[in-house]
Design an enzyme around this catalytic site. Structure first.
Site, PDB file in Angstrom:
ATOM      1  N   SER A   1     -17.480-139.610  -5.282  1.00 18.63           N
ATOM      2  CA  SER A   1     -18.208-139.110  -4.116  1.00 18.63           C
ATOM      3  C   SER A   1     -17.785-137.676  -3.847  1.00 18.63           C
ATOM      4  CB  SER A   1     -17.916-139.978  -2.900  1.00 18.63           C
ATOM      5  OG  SER A   1     -16.613-139.682  -2.423  1.00 18.63           O
ATOM      6  N   LYS A   2     -18.399-137.090  -2.853  1.00 15.25           N
ATOM      7  CA  LYS A   2     -18.130-135.703  -2.456  1.00 15.25           C
ATOM      8  C   LYS A   2     -16.631-135.425  -2.294  1.00 15.25           C
ATOM      9  CE  LYS A   2     -21.810-133.006  -1.563  1.00 15.25           C
ATOM     10  NZ  LYS A   2     -21.804-132.352  -2.862  1.00 15.25           N
ATOM     11  N   ARG A   3     -15.908-136.445  -1.835  1.00 12.99           N
ATOM     12  CA  ARG A   3     -14.462-136.264  -1.649  1.00 12.99           C
ATOM     13  C   ARG A   3     -13.774-135.811  -2.930  1.00 12.99           C
ATOM     14  NH1 ARG A   3     -11.676-140.606  -1.458  1.00 12.99           N
ATOM     15  NH2 ARG A   3     -13.460-141.907  -1.950  1.00 12.99           N
ATOM     16  N   HIS A   4     -14.327-136.204  -4.061  1.00 12.91           N
ATOM     17  CA  HIS A   4     -13.698-135.866  -5.349  1.00 12.91           C
ATOM     18  C   HIS A   4     -14.124-134.493  -5.856  1.00 12.91           C
ATOM     19  CE1 HIS A   4     -13.757-140.388  -5.403  1.00 12.91           C
ATOM     20  NE2 HIS A   4     -12.492-140.143  -5.644  1.00 12.91           N
ATOM     21  N   GLY A   5     -15.038-133.855  -5.144  1.00 10.94           N
ATOM     22  CA  GLY A   5     -15.537-132.560  -5.625  1.00 10.94           C
ATOM     23  C   GLY A   5     -17.043-132.617  -5.745  1.00 10.94           C
TER      24      GLY A   5
END
Ligand code: GLU
Length: 483
Positions: A249-253
């Site tokens: 997800s966005k949290r990972h980049g």
């Protein structure tokens, strides 16, 4: 059997890495068997439609070098239209057929009633499902009348089996399946109905899709049976996880594939990298250019366990592709970035293409992403003021720094800036001062480039040219004097 594989994204957002990885598997399968790669836009959920998403998806496929045999717009093909929103009359014909043959029924249950039903099922800790209230009422309805949805009659009792190419036969009790909606109130089909009809009508041989669709597959099997069609081969591909083993997800980049373009990744490398998430060629090889992936790809080697998106591996792989790439080609890939950084204009001016290419040749060993060049090679294009204190401590150390800089400046002023002359000017200064070569090399590097790391010193000086190198050393001398 003709191999026809479709990539069927919903235009509900940006081209997500996971979705594009499925497209890569689709494309590789189609190309491996000299079959067709078909793009179908599943735009039946009007509330989630995102303007511009179709263009982004096509842009991502194009950037990654996946050519489309049949698809929307200019691409064409005999099985169109390739937007589901333009195929409503086909779905409605099947709806009529299923109603007439008693396999589907109109339902007028209101949203409020269904909400209440859900709440009471939740409270009683029961499965959430439609209670079949309208099943025997034989209500009159028509697609898009605004009052009715069309529901599929799941057979009472018994089991349904579908075949997954990776997992084998999967059987479920029909009692666990819901009388699902086929046509919504607005007249648009649900994903389940439209995808079965389209995969059949488009003569799709293989459906590759995320494993989150496994629970829906028995319903699809039943729909195929109800419309008298042979289901395609189902291949449910594993999800992509971040390094922390949570769903990517966005949290990972970045999750939008096109962001990787802006981040300086080569499409060749990203394609190779994504193809290896959830699939492997059966040996340890990792650098597999497109043609090799096409040759080696097989559905059987798709994993059933999740794959991990490891950005460090992507960086490594991108670096390998950069180093293997012809310098002229690499230079043209870098051109838009350099233009954006203000180093050159569209005609390579003011530096000229040869100079730019020489910089790239020197730097290609030293970058994993195209964008790294901005930090690492800026001094080839721009002057700089002052120095980083940590660099000064490292390279302008010692009381005799000014005399060393002045001596080497004189030696360089008297040399023709060929590689051999540069080397003997620098080493000759060290010998004359009876200091180690590093005592000259490091100060010259910092004075000429403004940084302490970079390409080989003599190549760098040669490329910067005599005027700039002398001017920069003079400036450094003045700077040290002023401290
Ligand atoms: N439109 C579906 C999605 O985006 C496609 C699933 C499929 O490939 O059948 O998830």
């Amino acid at each position: 059997m003709a191999i026809r594989v479709r990539f069927a994204p919903s235009p509900t957002g940006l081209p997500h890495v996971g979705v594009i990885r499925t497209a890569i598997f689709d494309w590789l399968l189609a190309r491996h068997y000299h079959g067709q790669f078909i793009l179908r836009i599943e735009d039946t959920d009007r509330s989630r439609y995102v303007e511009g998403a179709v263009e982004e998806i096509i842009g991502a496929l194009k950037w990654l070098g996946m050519d489309i045999d049949e698809g929307p717009g200019q691409i064409g093909g005999d099985h169109g239209p390739y937007f589901q929103s333009k195929r409503l009359s086909l779905y409605h014909r099947y709806a009529d057929y299923l109603v007439e043959s008693g396999k589907a029924y109109w339902c007028d249950c209101s949203a409020e009633r269904l909400d209440e039903l859900r709440a009471s099922q939740e409270a009683a800790k029961q499965d959430i499902r439609y209670d079949n209230l309208c099943r025997e009422l034989a209500l009159e309805g028509s697609p898009g009348d605004g009052k009715h949805v069309l529901r599929f009659k799941i057979p009472e009792g018994g089991t349904t089996t579908f075949h997954d190419e990776l997992r084998g036969d999967i059987t479920v009790e029909n009692a666990t399946l819901d009388d699902l909606v086929l046509i919504k109130r607005d007249g648009f089909p649900t994903y389940h109905f439209a995808c079965c009809i389209d995969d059949h009508h488009m003569a799709i041989s293989h459906v590759l899709r995320g494993e989150e669709w496994i629970p829906s597959a028995p319903k699809h099997q039943l729909i195929y049976e109800a419309i008298g069609a042979e289901p395609p081969k189902f291949v449910h591909v594993p999800v992509i996880l971040g390094p922390d083993k949570k769903k990517l997800s966005k949290r990972h980049g970045a999750t939008n594939v096109l962001e990787y373009k802006n981040m300086g990744y080569l499409p060749e490398a990203l394609f190779n990298f994504l193809a290896l998430i959830g699939w492997n060629p059966g040996d340890d090889e990792e650098i597999l250019p497109r043609e090799e992936l096409v040759e080696k790809f097989s559905v059987e080697r798709i994993n059933t366990s999740a794959g991990v998106f490891d950005i460090e591996k992507l960086d490594w792989m991108n670096g390998a592709y950069i180093r293997a790439m012809d310098t002229g080609e690499l230079t043209s890939r870098l051109k838009p970035f350099m233009a954006e950084w203000g180093w050159i204009d569209g005609n390579w001016e003011p530096w000229g293409e040869d100079y730019v290419e020489s910089v790239v040749e020197l730097m290609k060993e030293r970058m994993n992403r195209l964008t790294e060049l901005r930090e690492k090679a800026g001094f080839f294009f721009e002057d700089f003021d002052g120095f980083d204190p940590a660099d000064v401590k490292k390279s302008f150390r010692g009381d005799d720094i000014l005399s060393r800089l002045r001596m080497v400046r004189d030696a360089l002023a008297n040399c023709d800036f060929s590689l051999t002359a540069l080397e003997s000017a620098v080493r000759g200064t060290a010998d004359a001062l009876e200091v180690g070569a590093g005592k000259i090399i490091h100060p010259v590097r910092l004075a000429a480039s403004g940084v302490t790391a970079g390409p080989g010193l003599f190549e760098m000086l040669e490329l910067l040219g005599k005027d700039r190198v002398l001017a920069r050393i003079d400036k450094a001398i003045a700077w040290v004097e002023a401290q």
